[in-house]
Enzyme design. Structure first.
Site, mmCIF file in Angstrom:
data_model
loop_
_atom_site.group_PDB
_atom_site.id
_atom_site.type_symbol
_atom_site.label_atom_id
_atom_site.label_comp_id
_atom_site.label_asym_id
_atom_site.label_seq_id
_atom_site.Cartn_x
_atom_site.Cartn_y
_atom_site.Cartn_z
ATOM 1 C CE LYS A 16 -1.622 -25.038 -26.425
ATOM 2 N NZ LYS A 16 -1.270 -24.008 -27.391
ATOM 3 C CG ASP A 29 0.864 -27.917 -28.338
ATOM 4 O OD1 ASP A 29 0.413 -28.223 -29.455
ATOM 5 O OD2 ASP A 29 0.748 -26.789 -27.847
ATOM 6 N NE ARG A 58 0.064 -27.575 -36.299
ATOM 7 C CZ ARG A 58 -0.884 -27.126 -35.467
ATOM 8 N NH1 ARG A 58 -0.708 -27.205 -34.166
ATOM 9 N NH2 ARG A 58 -1.986 -26.604 -35.946
ATOM 10 C CG HIS A 64 -8.851 -22.268 -25.765
ATOM 11 N ND1 HIS A 64 -7.604 -21.748 -25.483
ATOM 12 C CD2 HIS A 64 -8.907 -22.420 -27.109
ATOM 13 C CE1 HIS A 64 -6.929 -21.602 -26.616
ATOM 14 N NE2 HIS A 64 -7.689 -22.005 -27.613
ATOM 15 C CB SER A 79 -2.280 -27.685 -30.842
ATOM 16 O OG SER A 79 -1.595 -26.593 -30.272
#
Lengths: 438, 438
Positions: free
Chosen positions: A194, A168, A175, A89, A190
């Protein structure tokens, strides 16, 4: 909002964090679940998020909050796969197309790569937006389709389904409109909710820092990296993080189809040095953490075409045509060197905003992006240029956008006597050893 | 939420306060107005309120915020009255019935008293709830009816109309469910926006402190008092604040009809010493600040019946029967001294919660209250008692409530050898002299 069947009132939880107390595990479980169910209202959650942003959360609170978000939805399981799974990620950067060559490359070297990705918002691009510039390619797969692509290709890049961490998704949208994005505990939970829900066995995080990154300050980027590694380890996912430079765009292209082109160049054994270096570094980290050693080295998999084979198979498996010509924008404009010298700086944020304004990115969720729009770079910091030589080409289908893109670039690059100091490509590596994050 | 016709985006304003910056005047004007119009959403305002609660506002921000709330609605004007206007506001306490004798008393001494009041929520009672225990009395008057009562009686006690500071009404309801009540800037601006919009020329604030008060800590109470005096002065209203004790209930009754009875005793020249002292002190402050000197002294107006005359006239003008018997609860239970000695303490919060649980108060807006419910007190700290002597009588129409009321009193009073230290009735006086708050 409190009814006799609810164990807490939203105001109790808000008041605890407001008054700098620790929120208990049952409170966290309840507030995340009750928000997902609509028992806790948006205006209550946003007050709690602001209190979290300003007063922080301790490691146990962050971990529990993450777990509660995972528990709000399904958790994928890849234990039926023969090979270990590895996922990556990135926190997002300008010209960051690394996922595209990396996923097939790591598959070619022996790991399964279930790469669930997102779309872009603001000045950083989204992996799915980039791949959608390939004719016919589909981002949305069912869990069964995802598994089929993974089994046949060893890698899949697709959209995360609505069933993963729905808490989320709801929190993320909230947010965005309530000024509560910039909180390390909230960002870390967050991302990691995931990634953990996606069911990977190991995870390499690429935390960007510098002007074009969400965390421009390296110290904040390190803190985010440490927080995410802790969360991964606590959830039983082998996790390592690299903190990498985003002061200058990655590679020579910024924009959807432009970045696909460059990714294919890397898979063909070419491509810009920084993209190749980061791709190989991340690939080696992913293989090591997945426990794969002694197999093919990623550099060889780029040279011998095996990574390219996986790419072509994977694109076809998702309906895409790897041989189709990529979209090209209808209009181009060149940015020329204003003197002889060396490129002193090329600011990632300026180039990212220019590409965004040219149509490569979106300002609101759901907005369409232009496949061909973006910025092509011909000279990077340290390169010698002559006056009048092209530094960048801007691409767009809507030429009225050139003016504001050029405005974004104004002051974002310069030709001078020498190069301004810049970050090393890889600033730091944060792993865990015997439960210690270091 | 931002559209091209709005000068700001809500997130900008939230981010400014989140990042500890000052919110500019145009930002404050816009965000309060846009919230009233529904352009700024509840979840955005609650995030901003939490940021204000945690990061504070400077005096100019608080003043501008207050002004913006005033500007959201109508502002009453009493310039047609011949006499100067004086108003009083209490932050709320247990047994605080002072408005009832005070308003007619100050009218009897020469000022006009347009007293707009509220209903109770939680353990402190509301002036309107108390007066509604008088048969036929109406709290809701049109502006024209209010003026008529003021002209004929010199005093009116009624509900604030929906046209006054609608932004505050919306914010107040939001703060209640989002844990953002306990902020001095928000409390001060809420109170003062209503009071300034009510159009009084001068205002005396009674800021309660001690266990039964909203601001239990005297230092916080002083800060609230100073903030409110500054706001009043900035808006051209002559303002003075007293910080007064709420560690022990005021007087000998807590509950709606019970407190009306005690108020009438005061107007008849009797009543408990603390209620009389606070009523006279506040009356003298109101007359002084309204510029009325050399007239009748309030103590004389209680003795000679002139305050009682105004009371009777005012109650009648609003449809009430001052001679009707007050409601009495259907059930009583006594609390007896468990030993010989002196009352060591009698905690205001415990007694307030007991009265609330007996039915005198409400837990949610709109809930009905019992006119007869409450607590009657026979001995206060320092009084000598014998074992078995009644200390309190609890009143309710619903006897199943006795158990939880007794629970609230448990530990809230005791008989011992000597009295515990207690606060002086009047702790502090905060006025303004040449623009300095002191």
């Amino acid at each position: 909002m409190n009814t006799t069947t609810e164990p807490f009132a939203a105001v109790e939880v808000i008041a605890a964090k407001r008054d700098r107390n620790v929120i208990s595990d049952p409170m966290i479980d309840w507030v995340v679940d009750a928000y997902t169910r609509g028992i806790v209202a948006d205006e209550q959650m946003s007050a709690l998020l602001m209190a979290i942003l300003l007063n922080g959360m301790n490691p146990n609170e962050i971990s529990r909050w993450t777990q509660a978000m995972i528990n709000s939805g399904e958790r994928l399981n890849w234990s039926m796969l023969k090979r270990p799974t590895a996922d990556k990620h990135s926190t997002g950067g300008v010209g960051d197309k690394i996922t595209l060559p990396l996923s097939p490359l790591v598959s070619a070297c022996g790991a399964s790569v279930p790469q669930l990705s997102g779309r872009g918002l603001g000045h950083t691009g989204g992996t799915l937006d980039k791949l959608e510039s390939i004719s016919g390619w589909r981002a949305d797969l069912s869990n069964q389709e995802m598994l089929a692509v993974l089994e046949s290709c060893g890698a899949v890049i697709c959209a995360a389904g609505a069933g993963l961490a729905p808490a989320d998704k709801k929190l993320y949208a909230l947010r965005d409109v309530t000024g509560t994005v910039e909180s390390i505990p909230l960002i870390a939970s967050s991302i990691m909710s995931k990634k953990i829900a996606e069911g990977t066995g190991s995870l390499v995080l690429d935390v960007k820092t510098g002007s074009g990154a969400f965390m421009s300050d390296p110290e904040r980027a390190r803190e985010l990296a440490r927080t995410m590694v802790q969360l991964g380890v606590a959830a039983g996912v082998k996790t390592v993080a690299l903190v990498t430079a985003m002061d200058v765009p990655l590679g020579l292209t910024v924009g959807n189809a432009l970045e696909v082109r460059e990714s294919v160049e890397v898979l063909a054994g070419g491509g810009p040095a920084d993209v190749v270096e980061l791709t190989l570094t991340l690939a080696r980290e992913m293989l090591a953490i997945a426990g794969i050693s002694g197999g093919k080295d990623p550099a060889d998999a780029l040279k011998d075409g095996s990574a390219m084979d996986v790419w072509r198979k994977m694109i076809k498996a998702q309906g895409g045509d790897p041989d189709a010509a990529l979209p090209v924008a209808a209009h181009q404009e060149q940015v020329l060197a204003d003197r002889d010298g060396v490129i002193a700086n090329l600011d990632a944020l300026s180039v990212g905003v220019a590409a965004w304004r040219l149509g490569a990115g979106r300002s609101r969720q759901g907005e369409r992006v232009q496949a061909g729009a973006g910025v092509e770079i011909f000279a990077k910091p340290g390169d010698t240029v002559k006056k009048g030589q092209p530094i960048m080409t801007l691409h767009t289908d809507t030429p009225e956008r050139f003016a504001r893109a050029l405005e974004a670039l104004d002051g974002g690059w310069s030709v001078g006597e020498k190069t301004a100091p810049r970050m090393p490509l890889i600033l730091d590596r944060i792993g865990s050893q015997d439960g210690h994050i270091n």
